[in-house]
Design an enzyme around this catalytic site. Structure first.
Site, PDB file in Angstrom:
ATOM      1  N   ASN A   7       2.708 -47.342  -8.108  1.00 54.17           N
ATOM      2  CA  ASN A   7       2.142 -47.058  -9.429  1.00 54.17           C
ATOM      3  C   ASN A   7       2.453 -48.279 -10.302  1.00 54.17           C
ATOM      4  OD1 ASN A   7       1.566 -46.114 -11.969  1.00 54.17           O
ATOM      5  ND2 ASN A   7       2.820 -44.252 -11.805  1.00 54.17           N
ATOM      6  N   ARG A  87      -1.862 -45.504  -7.304  1.00 55.51           N
ATOM      7  CA  ARG A  87      -2.387 -44.879  -8.515  1.00 55.51           C
ATOM      8  C   ARG A  87      -3.281 -45.890  -9.226  1.00 55.51           C
ATOM      9  NH1 ARG A  87       0.343 -44.125 -14.293  1.00 55.51           N
ATOM     10  NH2 ARG A  87      -1.325 -42.930 -15.257  1.00 55.51           N
ATOM     11  N   HIS A 176      -4.521 -39.491 -17.304  1.00 58.34           N
ATOM     12  CA  HIS A 176      -3.345 -38.691 -16.911  1.00 58.34           C
ATOM     13  C   HIS A 176      -3.761 -37.528 -15.999  1.00 58.34           C
ATOM     14  CE1 HIS A 176      -0.776 -39.870 -20.706  1.00 58.34           C
ATOM     15  NE2 HIS A 176      -0.604 -40.724 -19.717  1.00 58.34           N
ATOM     16  N   ARG A 238       0.687 -46.367 -29.162  1.00 53.33           N
ATOM     17  CA  ARG A 238      -0.763 -46.233 -29.396  1.00 53.33           C
ATOM     18  C   ARG A 238      -1.028 -45.245 -30.526  1.00 53.33           C
ATOM     19  NH1 ARG A 238      -2.375 -44.849 -23.349  1.00 53.33           N
ATOM     20  NH2 ARG A 238      -0.382 -45.670 -22.668  1.00 53.33           N
ATOM     21  N   GLU A 381       3.880 -36.935 -10.208  1.00 55.44           N
ATOM     22  CA  GLU A 381       2.665 -37.698  -9.923  1.00 55.44           C
ATOM     23  C   GLU A 381       2.715 -38.330  -8.534  1.00 55.44           C
ATOM     24  OE1 GLU A 381       3.157 -39.642 -13.836  1.00 55.44           O
ATOM     25  OE2 GLU A 381       0.977 -39.582 -13.935  1.00 55.44           O
TER      26      GLU A 381
END
Ligand code: AMP
Length: 397
Positions: A7, A87, A176, A238, A381
């Site tokens: 990832n 990923r 996500h 963000r 994940e």
């Protein structure tokens, strides 16, 4: 045989090694270039052992993949890696399933990179590196956007000139997805409602990046991230959703260009922008507890936006059976969960403060008489990527 999951971020390469059945994590960790030079820190954890970290000489992903392989061997883990699951944040309009990476597919991924210039290039560099280090393994891309491929059209489109969608591909993708898909399935399992198409969930993935998704029967019906992962909730650095007129004003009246706005919205906003302290929730919380006013304000804004989204998604779903908190902040911050839930009593969503304080992964932290379950789910994940990759490896049924 084992499955390696990679990832890649802009300054990190997270990895996990799972058994062939993609059930048990054997090793996990991250190569972290926070110094920004040719030295990185390699973190290595195995279940039941102390985490270790060592400084390693490597300046790129290829070096990092070699270092990971090296540390596996040095720690006596010499299982053959038959699958590498990667990923990939953005699958564009093309990829909505895990996909075996070959040269042709690699080229298609390259083209999609323009849609996610911050996120896809590091992953592609890691794919390139890992294909060289593990030439005999099946390399499989698993996409964060794929979960949302069935979003209804009224959620996909922005209320903009229709030809922007047709000509420029301006639409909501959602991100996500690997985490939200895992949490939806895990919640259904915990609630004993697998394959129940009427199950209504609102999932809040609250980490450095934050997003919420409304899910009915394990399928997403609305989500906060959009054309890019900048949309929606307030995040570490963000902004999340803002009035687009602000950008026009800054461009027209203050001469800001695209590069400046990009940097400000992606890296200087959110918790960091408001608090002026940090993008890291723990540090913002510590400052707020010490009386820092802007840190307190940042947390109140953060919680308030999550609360409003939960309310909106509850209406979208026509009710809510369970609210799910996941990722770094969602899984660990007792106070944030409490702050979010306090104000949602109107939905008959009642948090049990004692259970909330216990911070137990995969537990229900709602009061007995709450109409809505509140689940704290540890997102996995890496396990999801490994499972998805394992399902489509060449030769699997
Ligand atoms: P992630 O992107 O999922 O790794 O989450 C990172 C975020 O989780 C950062 O803002 C951390 O400050 C936050 N976080 C991690 N552990 C805790 C904790 N124990 N309490 C509050 N926030 C935490």
């Amino acid at each position: 045989m084992s499955i390696l999951v990679l990832n890649a971020g802009s300054s990190t390469l997270k990895y996990a090694l799972l058994d062939d059945a993609a059930k048990t994590e054997l090793v996990g960790g991250v190569v972290d270039w926070h110094g920004g030079d040719s030295t990185a820190t390699l973190h290595f954890r195995t279940p039941g052992c102390e985490d270790s970290h060592t400084l390693v000489e490597c300046s790129d992903y290829r070096g990092a993949v070699y270092e990971i392989l090296h540390s596996l061997t040095a720690n006596g883990i010499d299982k053959k890696i038959s699958i590498v699951g990667h990923r990939i944040v953005h699958g564009g309009p093309v990829f909505n399933q895990p996909t075996l990476i070959d040269d042709h597919m690699r080229e298609e991924l390259e083209q999609i990179s323009t849609l996610a210039p911050l996120h896809n290039p590091p992953a592609l560099a890691a794919v390139e590196a890992a294909r060289k280090v593990f030439p005999d393994a099946a390399h499989i891309a698993v996409f964060d956007t794929a979960f949302y491929s069935g979003l209804p059209m009224h959620e996909v489109l922005y209320p903009l000139p229709y030809q922007w969608f047709e000509e420029y591909g301006i639409r909501r993708y959602g991100f996500h997805g690997i985490s939200h898909a895992y949490c939806a399935a895990r919640a259904a399992e915990i609630l004993g409602r697998q394959e129940d198409l009427s199950l209504r969930l609102v999932i809040c993935h609250l980490g450095n990046g934050c997003s919420a998704t409304a899910v009915r029967g394990e399928q997403p019906v609305a989500t906060t991230m959009g054309f890019t992962p900048l949309d929606g909730l307030m995040m570490g650095t963000r902004s999340g959703s803002i009035d687009p007129g602000i950008l026009l004003h800054l461009m027209q009246q203050h001469g800001m260009n695209g590069e400046h706005l990009d940097e400000s919205l992606n890296r200087q906003s959110g918790l960091l922008g408001i608090s002026g302290v940090s993008s890291d929730f723990r540090e913002v919380e510590q400052s707020a507890n010490a009386g820092h006013k802007r840190a307190s304000l940042a947390i109140e804004m953060f919680a308030s936006r999550i609360r409003s989204t939960i309310g909106a998604f509850t209406v979208t779903l026509g009710g809510i059976d369970a609210l799910i908190f996941t990722a770094g902040i969602g899984e660990h911050s007792t106070t944030l969960r409490s702050r979010v839930c306090n104000g949602l009593q109107c939905l008959n969503l009642l948090l049990d403060e004692d259970k909330n304080r216990e911070n137990d992964a995969d537990s229900n932290i709602a009061q007995m008489d709450s109409a809505v379950r509140i689940l704290l789910i540890r997102t996995r994940e890496e396990q999801s990527i490994a499972r998805a990759a394992q399902r489509i490896r060449p030769g699997s049924p």
